[in-house]
Design a protein around this motif. Structure first.
Motif, PDB file in Angstrom:
ATOM      1  N   ASP A   1      -1.466  13.190 -10.574  1.00  0.00           N
ATOM      2  CA  ASP A   1      -0.587  13.590  -9.482  1.00  0.00           C
ATOM      3  C   ASP A   1      -1.134  12.966  -8.208  1.00  0.00           C
ATOM      4  OD1 ASP A   1       1.024  15.143 -11.100  1.00  0.00           O
ATOM      5  OD2 ASP A   1       0.032  17.027 -10.583  1.00  0.00           O
ATOM      6  N   TYR A   2      -0.250  12.409  -7.395  1.00  0.00           N
ATOM      7  CA  TYR A   2      -0.637  11.771  -6.146  1.00  0.00           C
ATOM      8  C   TYR A   2       0.133  12.410  -4.999  1.00  0.00           C
ATOM      9  CZ  TYR A   2      -2.481   8.062  -9.129  1.00  0.00           C
ATOM     10  OH  TYR A   2      -3.174   7.364 -10.075  1.00  0.00           O
ATOM     11  N   VAL A   3      -0.556  12.683  -3.905  1.00  0.00           N
ATOM     12  CA  VAL A   3       0.072  13.156  -2.673  1.00  0.00           C
ATOM     13  C   VAL A   3      -0.241  12.131  -1.600  1.00  0.00           C
ATOM     14  CG1 VAL A   3       0.154  14.955  -0.918  1.00  0.00           C
ATOM     15  CG2 VAL A   3      -0.093  15.574  -3.325  1.00  0.00           C
ATOM     16  N   ILE A   4       0.808  11.623  -0.953  1.00  0.00           N
ATOM     17  CA  ILE A   4       0.652  10.639   0.104  1.00  0.00           C
ATOM     18  C   ILE A   4       0.962  11.330   1.425  1.00  0.00           C
ATOM     19  CG2 ILE A   4       1.450   8.434   1.021  1.00  0.00           C
ATOM     20  CD1 ILE A   4       2.219   7.716  -1.899  1.00  0.00           C
ATOM     21  N   ILE A   5      -0.022  11.369   2.314  1.00  0.00           N
ATOM     22  CA  ILE A   5       0.121  12.010   3.625  1.00  0.00           C
ATOM     23  C   ILE A   5       0.223  10.897   4.658  1.00  0.00           C
ATOM     24  CG2 ILE A   5      -0.900  13.599   5.279  1.00  0.00           C
ATOM     25  CD1 ILE A   5      -2.522  14.710   2.851  1.00  0.00           C
ATOM     26  N   ALA A   6       1.415  10.749   5.233  1.00  0.00           N
ATOM     27  CA  ALA A   6       1.697   9.630   6.131  1.00  0.00           C
ATOM     28  C   ALA A   6       1.107   9.840   7.516  1.00  0.00           C
ATOM     29  CB  ALA A   6       3.198   9.422   6.240  1.00  0.00           C
ATOM     30  N   ARG A   7       0.839   8.724   8.173  1.00  0.00           N
ATOM     31  CA  ARG A   7       0.412   8.712   9.572  1.00  0.00           C
ATOM     32  C   ARG A   7       1.488   8.013  10.396  1.00  0.00           C
ATOM     33  NH1 ARG A   7      -5.206   7.430   7.636  1.00  0.00           N
ATOM     34  NH2 ARG A   7      -6.204   9.472   7.687  1.00  0.00           N
ATOM     35  N   ARG A   8       1.410   8.171  11.697  1.00  0.00           N
ATOM     36  CA  ARG A   8       2.406   7.625  12.618  1.00  0.00           C
ATOM     37  C   ARG A   8       2.570   6.110  12.462  1.00  0.00           C
ATOM     38  NH1 ARG A   8       4.143   9.916  17.372  1.00  0.00           N
ATOM     39  NH2 ARG A   8       2.446  11.408  17.159  1.00  0.00           N
ATOM     40  N   GLU A   9       1.494   5.397  12.165  1.00  0.00           N
ATOM     41  CA  GLU A   9       1.537   3.938  12.066  1.00  0.00           C
ATOM     42  C   GLU A   9       2.442   3.455  10.933  1.00  0.00           C
ATOM     43  OE1 GLU A   9      -1.339   5.680  12.258  1.00  0.00           O
ATOM     44  OE2 GLU A   9      -1.887   5.187  14.319  1.00  0.00           O
ATOM     45  N   ALA A  10       2.730   4.311   9.945  1.00  0.00           N
ATOM     46  CA  ALA A  10       3.578   3.918   8.824  1.00  0.00           C
ATOM     47  C   ALA A  10       5.027   3.690   9.254  1.00  0.00           C
ATOM     48  CB  ALA A  10       3.537   4.971   7.719  1.00  0.00           C
ATOM     49  N   LEU A  11       5.395   4.207  10.408  1.00  0.00           N
ATOM     50  CA  LEU A  11       6.770   4.076  10.891  1.00  0.00           C
ATOM     51  C   LEU A  11       7.113   2.629  11.225  1.00  0.00           C
ATOM     52  CD1 LEU A  11       9.371   5.530  11.700  1.00  0.00           C
ATOM     53  CD2 LEU A  11       8.366   5.913  13.946  1.00  0.00           C
ATOM     54  N   ASN A  12       6.202   1.911  11.872  1.00  0.00           N
ATOM     55  CA  ASN A  12       6.513   0.553  12.323  1.00  0.00           C
ATOM     56  C   ASN A  12       5.708  -0.535  11.614  1.00  0.00           C
ATOM     57  OD1 ASN A  12       8.379   1.440  14.288  1.00  0.00           O
ATOM     58  ND2 ASN A  12       6.668   2.056  15.586  1.00  0.00           N
ATOM     59  N   ALA A  13       4.926  -0.165  10.630  1.00  0.00           N
ATOM     60  CA  ALA A  13       4.119  -1.163   9.915  1.00  0.00           C
ATOM     61  C   ALA A  13       5.018  -2.053   9.059  1.00  0.00           C
ATOM     62  CB  ALA A  13       3.097  -0.465   9.020  1.00  0.00           C
ATOM     63  N   PRO A  14       4.648  -3.319   8.897  1.00  0.00           N
ATOM     64  CA  PRO A  14       5.421  -4.186   7.996  1.00  0.00           C
ATOM     65  C   PRO A  14       5.408  -3.618   6.576  1.00  0.00           C
ATOM     66  CG  PRO A  14       3.853  -5.461   9.293  1.00  0.00           C
ATOM     67  CD  PRO A  14       3.554  -4.020   9.540  1.00  0.00           C
ATOM     68  N   PHE A  15       6.521  -3.782   5.880  1.00  0.00           N
ATOM     69  CA  PHE A  15       6.659  -3.211   4.540  1.00  0.00           C
ATOM     70  C   PHE A  15       5.591  -3.762   3.595  1.00  0.00           C
ATOM     71  CE2 PHE A  15       8.514  -2.853   0.297  1.00  0.00           C
ATOM     72  CZ  PHE A  15       8.777  -1.499   0.277  1.00  0.00           C
ATOM     73  N   ALA A  16       5.287  -5.042   3.712  1.00  0.00           N
ATOM     74  CA  ALA A  16       4.268  -5.645   2.840  1.00  0.00           C
ATOM     75  C   ALA A  16       2.913  -4.973   3.040  1.00  0.00           C
ATOM     76  CB  ALA A  16       4.159  -7.140   3.118  1.00  0.00           C
ATOM     77  N   GLU A  17       2.618  -4.558   4.276  1.00  0.00           N
ATOM     78  CA  GLU A  17       1.354  -3.875   4.538  1.00  0.00           C
ATOM     79  C   GLU A  17       1.335  -2.489   3.892  1.00  0.00           C
ATOM     80  OE1 GLU A  17      -1.476  -2.486   8.271  1.00  0.00           O
ATOM     81  OE2 GLU A  17       0.374  -3.582   8.668  1.00  0.00           O
ATOM     82  N   ILE A  18       2.474  -1.806   3.891  1.00  0.00           N
ATOM     83  CA  ILE A  18       2.566  -0.496   3.235  1.00  0.00           C
ATOM     84  C   ILE A  18       2.253  -0.642   1.751  1.00  0.00           C
ATOM     85  CG2 ILE A  18       4.129   1.367   2.565  1.00  0.00           C
ATOM     86  CD1 ILE A  18       5.526   1.011   5.260  1.00  0.00           C
ATOM     87  N   VAL A  19       2.881  -1.623   1.115  1.00  0.00           N
ATOM     88  CA  VAL A  19       2.671  -1.838  -0.322  1.00  0.00           C
ATOM     89  C   VAL A  19       1.223  -2.221  -0.603  1.00  0.00           C
ATOM     90  CG1 VAL A  19       3.346  -3.253  -2.299  1.00  0.00           C
ATOM     91  CG2 VAL A  19       5.092  -2.421  -0.736  1.00  0.00           C
ATOM     92  N   SER A  20       0.652  -3.106   0.206  1.00  0.00           N
ATOM     93  CA  SER A  20      -0.726  -3.542  -0.059  1.00  0.00           C
ATOM     94  C   SER A  20      -1.714  -2.400   0.167  1.00  0.00           C
ATOM     95  CB  SER A  20      -1.089  -4.747   0.801  1.00  0.00           C
ATOM     96  OG  SER A  20      -1.177  -4.386   2.151  1.00  0.00           O
ATOM     97  N   GLN A  21      -1.505  -1.578   1.212  1.00  0.00           N
ATOM     98  CA  GLN A  21      -2.408  -0.445   1.435  1.00  0.00           C
ATOM     99  C   GLN A  21      -2.262   0.608   0.346  1.00  0.00           C
ATOM    100  OE1 GLN A  21      -2.944   1.483   5.101  1.00  0.00           O
ATOM    101  NE2 GLN A  21      -3.612  -0.361   6.144  1.00  0.00           N
ATOM    102  N   MET A  22      -1.042   0.745  -0.191  1.00  0.00           N
ATOM    103  CA  MET A  22      -0.834   1.698  -1.275  1.00  0.00           C
ATOM    104  C   MET A  22      -1.612   1.242  -2.520  1.00  0.00           C
ATOM    105  SD  MET A  22       2.849   3.272  -2.348  1.00  0.00           S
ATOM    106  CE  MET A  22       3.212   3.998  -0.770  1.00  0.00           C
ATOM    107  N   ALA A  23      -1.512  -0.034  -2.848  1.00  0.00           N
ATOM    108  CA  ALA A  23      -2.239  -0.572  -4.005  1.00  0.00           C
ATOM    109  C   ALA A  23      -3.751  -0.445  -3.796  1.00  0.00           C
ATOM    110  CB  ALA A  23      -1.851  -2.025  -4.236  1.00  0.00           C
ATOM    111  N   GLU A  24      -4.203  -0.741  -2.587  1.00  0.00           N
ATOM    112  CA  GLU A  24      -5.636  -0.629  -2.284  1.00  0.00           C
ATOM    113  C   GLU A  24      -6.100   0.828  -2.390  1.00  0.00           C
ATOM    114  OE1 GLU A  24      -8.249  -0.865   1.759  1.00  0.00           O
ATOM    115  OE2 GLU A  24      -6.794  -2.470   1.429  1.00  0.00           O
ATOM    116  N   GLY A  25      -5.295   1.750  -1.896  1.00  0.00           N
ATOM    117  CA  GLY A  25      -5.650   3.175  -1.967  1.00  0.00           C
ATOM    118  C   GLY A  25      -5.718   3.683  -3.390  1.00  0.00           C
ATOM    119  N   PHE A  26      -4.740   3.291  -4.232  1.00  0.00           N
ATOM    120  CA  PHE A  26      -4.771   3.711  -5.636  1.00  0.00           C
ATOM    121  C   PHE A  26      -6.000   3.150  -6.336  1.00  0.00           C
ATOM    122  CE2 PHE A  26       0.094   4.119  -5.571  1.00  0.00           C
ATOM    123  CZ  PHE A  26       0.016   5.465  -5.276  1.00  0.00           C
TER     124      PHE A  26
END
Length: 160
Positions: free
Chosen positions: A110-135
């Motif tokens: 089970d995964y819970v993702i707790i977003a921060r304010r920076e996720a609102l305007n970050a490039p989509f590719a950065e969201i995906v790469s940080q998600m992969a890095e976090g996992f």
């Protein structure tokens, strides 16, 4: 409005499984391991066999948390949509399970993702790469935690 999210049909039409109950989120916060990044924090915990009738060998489940501190209603909904899309685009079929293997999420977790304010305007590719890095970091921490727990139980460090 422009978007940097990929357009077109998904490789896997089955959406990721969701965490829905408060106790599932609290269990991840209390018993899980966490990895923090600039855009969000990810918490991971083993699925509870008693609470999940599908069994622990099932697909990973995801919960998203975006608090009122982060943004107003419109911003929070946009962040949730972006995170769900990042999970969806990373979804591929893997070993009979619909795991989010492209991102590194594992079945039975089970995964819970707790977003921060920076996720609102970050490039989509950065969201995906940080998600992969976090996992990936969560998997490393889980194995390290298992080694530490084995050492505490037996008093003998595990041989590698």
């Amino acid at each position: 409005m422009t978007t940097d999210a990929p357009a077109g049909p998904a490789k896997n039409p089955v959406p990721p499984r969701r965490l829905r109950r408060r106790r599932e989120f609290l269990r991840a916060a209390k018993n899980g391991v966490r990895a923090s990044g600039r855009l969000f924090t990810i918490q991971m915990v083993e699925q509870d066999a008693a609470a999940d009738p599908a069994g622990v060998d099932a697909r990973p489940r995801f919960g998203l948390t975006v608090t009122k501190k982060v943004a107003g209603a419109v911003g929070r909904n946009r962040i949730r949509r972006r995170l769900r899309e990042a999970l969806r685009t990373g979804a591929v079929s893997c070993a009979g399970h619909d795991a989010i293997a492209g991102l590194g999420a594992r079945p039975g977790q089970d995964y819970v993702i707790i977003a921060r304010r920076e996720a609102l305007n970050a490039p989509f590719a950065e969201i995906v790469s940080q998600m992969a890095e976090g996992f990936g970091r969560l998997q490393d921490r889980r194995t390290a935690r298992g080694r530490r727990n084995q050492t505490e139980r037996t008093g003998v460090p595990r041989d590698e």
